[in-house]
Design an enzyme around this catalytic site. Structure first.
Site, PDB file in Angstrom:
ATOM      1  N   ILE A   8       0.845  -1.209   0.000  1.00 19.08           N
ATOM      2  CA  ILE A   8       0.000   0.000   0.000  1.00 19.08           C
ATOM      3  C   ILE A   8       0.873   1.249   0.000  1.00 19.08           C
ATOM      4  O   ILE A   8       0.562   2.252  -0.650  1.00 19.08           O
ATOM      5  CB  ILE A   8      -0.980  -0.023   1.193  1.00 19.08           C
ATOM      6  CG1 ILE A   8      -1.828  -1.304   1.147  1.00 19.08           C
ATOM      7  CG2 ILE A   8      -1.883   1.212   1.173  1.00 19.08           C
ATOM      8  CD1 ILE A   8      -2.720  -1.524   2.361  1.00 19.08           C
ATOM      9  N   ALA A  70       4.729  -1.943   9.112  1.00 13.11           N
ATOM     10  CA  ALA A  70       4.095  -2.768  10.146  1.00 13.11           C
ATOM     11  C   ALA A  70       4.022  -4.207   9.662  1.00 13.11           C
ATOM     12  O   ALA A  70       4.130  -4.474   8.460  1.00 13.11           O
ATOM     13  CB  ALA A  70       2.673  -2.268  10.433  1.00 13.11           C
ATOM     14  N   SER A 112      -6.613  -0.233  10.519  1.00 15.50           N
ATOM     15  CA  SER A 112      -7.270  -1.402   9.927  1.00 15.50           C
ATOM     16  C   SER A 112      -8.678  -1.549  10.486  1.00 15.50           C
ATOM     17  O   SER A 112      -8.942  -1.192  11.644  1.00 15.50           O
ATOM     18  CB  SER A 112      -6.460  -2.646  10.299  1.00 15.50           C
ATOM     19  OG  SER A 112      -7.189  -3.812  10.027  1.00 15.50           O
ATOM     20  N   TYR A 136      -2.910  -8.246  16.257  1.00 18.33           N
ATOM     21  CA  TYR A 136      -2.704  -7.293  15.154  1.00 18.33           C
ATOM     22  C   TYR A 136      -3.661  -6.097  15.292  1.00 18.33           C
ATOM     23  O   TYR A 136      -3.241  -4.933  15.279  1.00 18.33           O
ATOM     24  CB  TYR A 136      -2.930  -8.001  13.811  1.00 18.33           C
ATOM     25  CG  TYR A 136      -3.022  -7.053  12.649  1.00 18.33           C
ATOM     26  CD1 TYR A 136      -1.875  -6.520  12.080  1.00 18.33           C
ATOM     27  CD2 TYR A 136      -4.262  -6.654  12.136  1.00 18.33           C
ATOM     28  CE1 TYR A 136      -1.964  -5.625  11.028  1.00 18.33           C
ATOM     29  CE2 TYR A 136      -4.351  -5.766  11.088  1.00 18.33           C
ATOM     30  CZ  TYR A 136      -3.201  -5.257  10.539  1.00 18.33           C
ATOM     31  OH  TYR A 136      -3.289  -4.359   9.513  1.00 18.33           O
ATOM     32  N   LYS A 140      -2.926  -1.939  16.242  1.00 17.94           N
ATOM     33  CA  LYS A 140      -3.368  -0.770  15.458  1.00 17.94           C
ATOM     34  C   LYS A 140      -4.179   0.177  16.355  1.00 17.94           C
ATOM     35  O   LYS A 140      -4.032   1.400  16.294  1.00 17.94           O
ATOM     36  CB  LYS A 140      -4.205  -1.230  14.265  1.00 17.94           C
ATOM     37  CG  LYS A 140      -3.403  -2.012  13.227  1.00 17.94           C
ATOM     38  CD  LYS A 140      -2.463  -1.076  12.486  1.00 17.94           C
ATOM     39  CE  LYS A 140      -1.517  -1.795  11.569  1.00 17.94           C
ATOM     40  NZ  LYS A 140      -0.567  -0.917  10.892  1.00 17.94           N
ATOM     41  N   ARG A 276     -10.693 -20.291   9.537  1.00 16.62           N
ATOM     42  CA  ARG A 276      -9.442 -19.719  10.068  1.00 16.62           C
ATOM     43  C   ARG A 276      -9.795 -19.014  11.373  1.00 16.62           C
ATOM     44  O   ARG A 276     -10.700 -18.172  11.378  1.00 16.62           O
ATOM     45  CB  ARG A 276      -8.879 -18.735   9.036  1.00 16.62           C
ATOM     46  CG  ARG A 276      -7.460 -18.327   9.271  1.00 16.62           C
ATOM     47  CD  ARG A 276      -6.916 -17.532   8.096  1.00 16.62           C
ATOM     48  NE  ARG A 276      -7.689 -16.317   7.835  1.00 16.62           N
ATOM     49  CZ  ARG A 276      -7.386 -15.419   6.901  1.00 16.62           C
ATOM     50  NH1 ARG A 276      -6.331 -15.604   6.124  1.00 16.62           N
ATOM     51  NH2 ARG A 276      -8.131 -14.357   6.728  1.00 16.62           N
TER      52      ARG A 276
HETATM   53  N1  UFG Z   1      -9.434 -16.760   2.635  1.00 18.77           N
HETATM   54  C1  UFG Z   1      -9.585 -18.072   2.226  1.00 18.77           C
HETATM   55  N2  UFG Z   1      -8.480 -18.722   1.776  1.00 18.77           N
HETATM   56  C2  UFG Z   1      -7.264 -18.130   1.687  1.00 18.77           C
HETATM   57  C3  UFG Z   1      -7.118 -16.793   2.092  1.00 18.77           C
HETATM   58  C4  UFG Z   1      -8.237 -16.139   2.572  1.00 18.77           C
HETATM   59  O1  UFG Z   1     -10.674 -18.658   2.280  1.00 18.77           O
HETATM   60  O2  UFG Z   1      -6.304 -18.792   1.261  1.00 18.77           O
HETATM   61  C5  UFG Z   1     -10.616 -16.046   3.125  1.00 18.77           C
HETATM   62  C6  UFG Z   1     -10.475 -15.589   4.563  1.00 18.77           C
HETATM   63  O3  UFG Z   1     -10.919 -16.579   5.441  1.00 18.77           O
HETATM   64  C7  UFG Z   1     -11.345 -14.345   4.575  1.00 18.77           C
HETATM   65  C8  UFG Z   1     -11.191 -13.785   3.155  1.00 18.77           C
HETATM   66  O4  UFG Z   1     -10.728 -14.864   2.369  1.00 18.77           O
HETATM   67  O5  UFG Z   1     -12.667 -14.702   4.762  1.00 18.77           O
HETATM   68  C9  UFG Z   1     -10.195 -12.657   3.089  1.00 18.77           C
HETATM   69  O6  UFG Z   1      -9.001 -13.076   3.696  1.00 18.77           O
HETATM   70  P1  UFG Z   1      -7.668 -12.211   3.646  1.00 18.77           P
HETATM   71  O7  UFG Z   1      -6.625 -13.004   4.366  1.00 18.77           O
HETATM   72  O8  UFG Z   1      -7.388 -11.815   2.239  1.00 18.77           O
HETATM   73  O9  UFG Z   1      -8.051 -10.902   4.424  1.00 18.77           O
HETATM   74  P2  UFG Z   1      -8.569 -10.733   5.914  1.00 18.77           P
HETATM   75  O10 UFG Z   1      -9.987 -10.290   5.783  1.00 18.77           O
HETATM   76  O11 UFG Z   1      -8.326 -11.867   6.788  1.00 18.77           O
HETATM   77  O12 UFG Z   1      -7.551  -9.649   6.429  1.00 18.77           O
HETATM   78  C10 UFG Z   1      -7.540  -8.377   5.911  1.00 18.77           C
HETATM   79  C11 UFG Z   1      -6.137  -7.800   5.925  1.00 18.77           C
HETATM   80  C12 UFG Z   1      -5.661  -7.525   7.310  1.00 18.77           C
HETATM   81  C13 UFG Z   1      -6.690  -6.753   8.033  1.00 18.77           C
HETATM   82  C14 UFG Z   1      -7.945  -7.542   8.035  1.00 18.77           C
HETATM   83  C15 UFG Z   1      -9.007  -6.900   8.834  1.00 18.77           C
HETATM   84  O13 UFG Z   1      -5.256  -8.701   5.329  1.00 18.77           O
HETATM   85  O14 UFG Z   1      -4.462  -6.804   7.265  1.00 18.77           O
HETATM   86  O15 UFG Z   1      -8.387  -7.647   6.700  1.00 18.77           O
HETATM   87  O16 UFG Z   1      -9.952  -7.857   9.148  1.00 18.77           O
HETATM   88  F1  UFG Z   1      -6.337  -6.533   9.291  1.00 18.77           F
END
Ligand code: UFG
Length: 344
Positions: A8, A70, A112, A136, A140, A276
């Protein structure tokens, strides 16, 4: 700009330079890429080193700091709170200490939506209670909560930008997402479409229309634009505040997979996987405040556009930025990065 060689940060640096700002990037390259600086003045340094940050501010004559540096892996933060507090809280406080010492008084902070925790109501507005679930998110929030004290004592005004799910890539194709390991849904799905490991769907029994989690994917170029606007707001003398940055559009994991299949014309092999830990069923923004106060309206809100821009980058850079460090083998054979570092 700390962390300006990260995902970003690099997009924001490009947007700032395009609007005529002089940007100096300060990054320890633990997760960022030298190439992502796109030729901007670059200082390799560690944000926890107050003297180094002071020197950078002094020598560059910086009037403002954007703080991206970060760690970012929510799940890893639960296993390694020490690392996350050290990099995210200590790093930000050291940066603020350096700013106070150098009378640099405008701060834009990478926050975040993780500060909210499990949503009590949707969409999430900025007044929603902040009860982070992960270390995390707590790091923040801890920085956000320190900011009023730094304002009162040292006059540092700030805008905290609470990102939802950053995704996509520079529409010009110069920059993109290159994390090691890659944890995010969009690049992982693109990797699966390119013949990488099958995409693991983390839970299909959520109380959502298709059973997978809903998220608010926001284009990284639109996030970059939010940073430019936040800086201009501070330069105009505005009071400190926090803004959500999201499109207000919930998309499920299955929506992401369908968009990737449409955009790439390839199938995305998937595998069912358990939930997860710490994943809320749904997270999406109300962005009314930033729209009304900063005039921020996402130019590329459609998931299809976000995925298409990400795909252009991934197809052209299957091995990411390919720095000399990577070519020397550190990318694959280097230190175990599973518990971080991240880097915006
Ligand atoms: N997901 C999968 N498989 C994967 C990766 C992700 O099913 O291999 C799902 C996750 O469970 C979630 C969605 O896809 O439901 C998005 O997952 P991400 O890991 O892409 O993003 P997150 O929502 O977990 O996390 C993001 C940012 C963080 C931030 C967070 C806030 O990466 O930095 O949003 O909730 F803090």
């Amino acid at each position: 700009m700390t962390g300006g060689a990260g995902y970003i940060g690099s997009h924001s640096a490009k947007a700032l330079r395009r609007t005529g700002h002089r940007v100096v990037i300060f990054d320890n390259l633990s997760a960022g890429h030298r190439e992502a600086a796109l030729g901007a003045p670059f200082i390799e340094g560690e944000v926890r080193d107050v003297d180094a940050v002071r020197r950078a501010i002094r020598e560059s004559g910086a009037e403002a700091v954007m703080h991206f540096a970060a760690w970012l892996d929510v799940a890893a933060s639960v296993r390694d709170p020490v690392g996350y507090y050290r990099h995210n809280v200590v790093g930000a406080l050291a940066t603020l200490e350096a700013m106070a010492a150098e009378a640099c008084r405008q701060f834009v902070f990478s926050s975040s939506c993780a500060v909210y925790g499990e949503p009590l109501e949707l969409p999430l507005g900025e007044t929603h209670p902040t009860r982070p679930v992960s270390a995390y998110g707590q790091t923040k929030l801890a920085v956000e909560q320190a900011l009023p004290h730094f304002e009162r004592a040292y006059g540092i005004r700030s805008v905290s930008l609470r990102y939802f799910n950053a995704a996509g890539a520079d529409p010009d194709g110069e920059l993109g997402e290159d994390h090691t390991p890659e944890i995010h849904a969009v690049p992982r799905a693109l990797g699966a479409a390119q013949g990488g490991p099958p995409f693991e769907i983390f839970g299909e029994d959520y109380p959502t229309p298709d059973g997978t989690c809903l998220r608010d994917y926001v284009h990284v170029a639109d996030l970059a634009d939010a940073h430019v606007r936040a800086l201009h707001h501070l330069q105009g003398g505005a009071a400190s505040t926090a803004y959500n940055v999201g499109t207000e559009r919930p998309s499920s994991v299955r929506d992401v997979l369908a968009a990737v299949e449409r955009v790439t014309g390839r199938a995305v092999p998937t595998r069912d996987a358990p939930r997860r830990p710490g994943d809320p069923a749904a997270l999406y923004a109300s962005a009314a405040r930033i729209r009304e106060e900063l005039g921020w309206v996402p130019a590329r809100p459609a998931l299809e556009t976000i995925v298409a821009d990400a795909w252009r980058w991934h197809a052209a850079h299957p091995r990411g930025f390919e720095t000399p460090r990577h070519r020397a083998g550190l990318r694959d054979g280097g230190p175990d990065m599973a518990a971080g570092p991240g880097g915006r």
